[in-house]
Design an enzyme around this catalytic site. Structure first.
Site, PDB file in Angstrom:
ATOM      1  N   GLY A  72     -12.595  90.393  38.976  1.00 12.72           N
ATOM      2  CA  GLY A  72     -13.305  89.407  38.111  1.00 12.72           C
ATOM      3  C   GLY A  72     -14.774  89.182  39.015  1.00 12.72           C
ATOM      4  O   GLY A  72     -15.720  88.769  38.448  1.00 12.72           O
ATOM      5  N   THR A  73     -14.454  88.923  40.246  1.00 14.39           N
ATOM      6  CA  THR A  73     -15.479  88.439  41.077  1.00 14.39           C
ATOM      7  C   THR A  73     -16.486  89.406  40.850  1.00 14.39           C
ATOM      8  O   THR A  73     -17.957  89.136  40.823  1.00 14.39           O
ATOM      9  CB  THR A  73     -15.167  88.353  42.654  1.00 14.39           C
ATOM     10  N   ASN A 155     -10.204  77.793  34.721  1.00 16.96           N
ATOM     11  CA  ASN A 155      -9.074  78.074  35.446  1.00 16.96           C
ATOM     12  C   ASN A 155      -8.347  76.814  35.886  1.00 16.96           C
ATOM     13  O   ASN A 155      -6.947  77.028  36.244  1.00 16.96           O
ATOM     14  CB  ASN A 155      -9.379  79.079  36.854  1.00 16.96           C
ATOM     15  N   SER A 203     -10.068  90.343  34.636  1.00 18.45           N
ATOM     16  CA  SER A 203      -9.519  90.926  36.006  1.00 18.45           C
ATOM     17  C   SER A 203      -8.088  91.088  35.691  1.00 18.45           C
ATOM     18  O   SER A 203      -7.320  90.339  34.938  1.00 18.45           O
ATOM     19  CB  SER A 203      -9.573  89.717  36.852  1.00 18.45           C
ATOM     20  N   ALA A 204      -7.525  92.436  36.194  1.00 20.62           N
ATOM     21  CA  ALA A 204      -6.214  92.853  35.838  1.00 20.62           C
ATOM     22  C   ALA A 204      -4.979  91.826  36.350  1.00 20.62           C
ATOM     23  O   ALA A 204      -3.958  91.818  35.632  1.00 20.62           O
ATOM     24  CB  ALA A 204      -5.746  94.268  36.156  1.00 20.62           C
ATOM     25  N   HIS A 205      -5.257  91.438  37.521  1.00 19.48           N
ATOM     26  CA  HIS A 205      -4.091  90.865  38.106  1.00 19.48           C
ATOM     27  C   HIS A 205      -3.794  89.376  37.520  1.00 19.48           C
ATOM     28  O   HIS A 205      -2.888  88.695  37.964  1.00 19.48           O
ATOM     29  CB  HIS A 205      -4.356  90.663  39.694  1.00 19.48           C
ATOM     30  N   THR A 241     -15.983 106.447  43.935  1.00 16.56           N
ATOM     31  CA  THR A 241     -14.913 107.136  43.295  1.00 16.56           C
ATOM     32  C   THR A 241     -13.970 106.203  42.621  1.00 16.56           C
ATOM     33  O   THR A 241     -13.652 105.036  43.328  1.00 16.56           O
ATOM     34  CB  THR A 241     -13.989 107.857  44.490  1.00 16.56           C
ATOM     35  N   CYS A 329      -8.536  72.088  50.775  1.00 14.55           N
ATOM     36  CA  CYS A 329      -8.267  71.476  52.217  1.00 14.55           C
ATOM     37  C   CYS A 329      -9.410  71.869  52.983  1.00 14.55           C
ATOM     38  O   CYS A 329      -9.518  73.168  53.570  1.00 14.55           O
ATOM     39  CB  CYS A 329      -7.043  71.746  53.067  1.00 14.55           C
TER      40      CYS A 329
HETATM   41  C1  LIG Z   1      -9.411  84.770  39.245  1.00 10.21           C
HETATM   42  C2  LIG Z   1     -10.754  84.252  38.843  1.00 10.21           C
HETATM   43  C3  LIG Z   1     -11.741  85.235  39.142  1.00 10.21           C
HETATM   44  C4  LIG Z   1     -11.806  86.163  40.100  1.00 10.21           C
HETATM   45  O1  LIG Z   1     -11.157  87.135  39.812  1.00 10.21           O
HETATM   46  P1  LIG Z   1     -10.757  88.341  40.983  1.00 10.21           P
HETATM   47  O2  LIG Z   1     -10.156  89.451  40.256  1.00 10.21           O
HETATM   48  O3  LIG Z   1      -9.823  87.643  41.835  1.00 10.21           O
HETATM   49  O4  LIG Z   1     -12.144  88.570  41.823  1.00 10.21           O
HETATM   50  C5  LIG Z   1     -12.998  85.042  38.329  1.00 10.21           C
HETATM   51  N1  LIG Z   1     -13.090  83.987  37.482  1.00 10.21           N
HETATM   52  C6  LIG Z   1     -12.049  83.150  36.995  1.00 10.21           C
HETATM   53  C7  LIG Z   1     -12.185  82.205  36.044  1.00 10.21           C
HETATM   54  C8  LIG Z   1     -10.946  83.468  37.798  1.00 10.21           C
HETATM   55  O5  LIG Z   1      -9.680  82.711  37.303  1.00 10.21           O
END
Ligand SMILES: *Cc1c(COP(=O)(O)O)cnc(C)c1O
Length: 388
Positions: A72-73, A155, A203-205, A241, A329
């Protein structure tokens, strides 16, 4: 500690069994480089194409409009930097329009473009309901706007933003719209054509795929410059790659999500409602942020007055519940959540926010166990609290 309940799915999720199974051969015998013209390469090229089709099918775009990234980043960075620079080069537009509640992947990227490249950034506020103020956004679309970037679902609160309405305002003015849909994908139906967006990050995770892989949807014809230099992989927008195991895992996560979403989300919504009802009945002085707004079904942001979210999170962890607090924190003192501050909560309340984010494997028994423990933990902390 015997109980271990995971209620932090907006931070990350466990990859599905099907996802891991689909990935494993690509760490072992199917190790080829997809750019190689021999069979080791070409078979893996086909696996990448299949994953791309699967992601396109989840998001509603064409496979050629999907770029694989490291998450995502990176998707946010490529979209915002690439499109802002392209737009300024062609049209002189140099203002990036965003919201105050974006993820740091968007906020820090915008700040960086402002500091180092002379772009201006306009932060459109949101209301107490957690929804971006569309009336103020419309004003921000004055000439000079290079790009709009507004997240699909927040989020911390889970509140869904009016991205479709934003696109109908921006499109006639020729302003591209990016949405960070990392918290939308896998939680609500996401369709790039229904929304009308030009760029969309996932983002897959965050939806039961592996970490370190994501995708960026780029509508055909969207102005975008490459941020990285290197090979011609991923239309030159993400050279290097390919992470084939990750791409295959993302493809499988997308396929499973498309199939399971309606069933899983109904289960999760029922649990989330049970949790919120239970907490509001048992604990005084709690407010659910954005409760009256459209939200993704798994997220509950509870503003618990007279406690610190971080202390609550640590105490719940000791009782076997993994949740998170919006406050971070910093050097021993807990900082209020910038998202809750943007919703208009005061500083003290903004330190008391916790986020419970559920997943399909959670059960009613886990929620009930949480409802047993939670009031006791809050009461104990309140009796000790310096905020009392
Ligand atoms: C987790 C998150 C990201 C970042 O995704 P990553 O795959 O961890 O880099 C970006 N935007 C939102 C809203 C997220 O919740």
């Amino acid at each position: 500690m015997t109980r271990r309940a995971y209620f932090d799915h907006n931070a990350t999720t466990a990859a599905r069994r099907e996802v891991v199974d689909a990935m494993l051969p690509f760490f072992r015998e199917r190790f080829g480089n997809a750019s190689s013209i021999h069979f080791f390469g070409q078979e893996n090229r086909e696996a990448i194409d299949a994953a791309r089709a699967s992601v396109a099918s989840l998001l509603g775009g064409e496979p050629e409009e999907i770029i694989f990234t490291s998450g995502g980043t990176e998707s946010d960075n490529i979209a915002i930097r690439g499109t802002a620079r392209a737009r300024r080069r062609v049209s002189k537009a140099d203002r990036i329009v965003t919201s105050a509640i974006e993820h740091p992947a968007v906020l820090k990227t915008c700040e960086d473009l402002e500091r180092d490249e002379g772009f201006r950034v306009e932060y459109v506020p949101c209301g107490r309901d957690g929804v971006l103020r569309l009336d103020l956004l419309e004003r921000a679309l004055a000439p000079g706007a290079a790009l709009v970037t507004v997240m699909l679902a927040n989020n911390e609160t889970g509140v869904i933003q009016p991205v479709r309405e934003i696109c109908s305002l921006a499109r006639p003015r020729g302003i591209p719209v990016h949405t960070d849909a990392v918290q939308g994908a896998g939680k609500i139906p996401v369709d790039v054509n229904d929304l009308g967006v030009d760029l969309l990050s996932i983002s897959a995770h965050k939806f039961y795929g592996p970490k370190g892989i994501g995708a960026l949807y780029v509508r055909r014809g969207t102005p975008i410059e490459a941020v990285y230099t290197g090979g011609s992989h991923e239309c030159g927008l993400r050279p290097g790659t390919e992470n084939i195991p990750g791409i295959v895992g993302l493809g499988e996560a997308a396929r499973m999500s498309k199939r399971e979403l309606p069933r899983e989300m109904e289960h999760i919504r029922v649990l989330r409602d049970r949790l919120e009802r239970g907490v509001l009945e048992r604990v005084p002085d709690v407010e659910i942020a954005g409760a009256g707004s459209p939200r993704v079904p798994n997220t509950s942001n509870m503003v618990v007055r007279r406690v610190e979210g971080e202390a609550l999170t640590l105490n719940l962890s000791m009782s076997g519940f993994a949740i998170s607090s919006g406050s971070a924190c910093a050097s021993g003192a807990s900082e209020p959540s910038y998202v809750l501050l943007a919703l208009g909560f005061d500083g003290a309340a903004s330190q008391g926010g916790i986020r419970v984010s559920l997943g399909f494997a959670n059960t009613a028994e886990e929620v009930d166990a949480f409802l047993e423990i939670f009031p006791r933990v809050v009461e104990r902390l309140r009796s000790l609290s310096p905020l009392a």
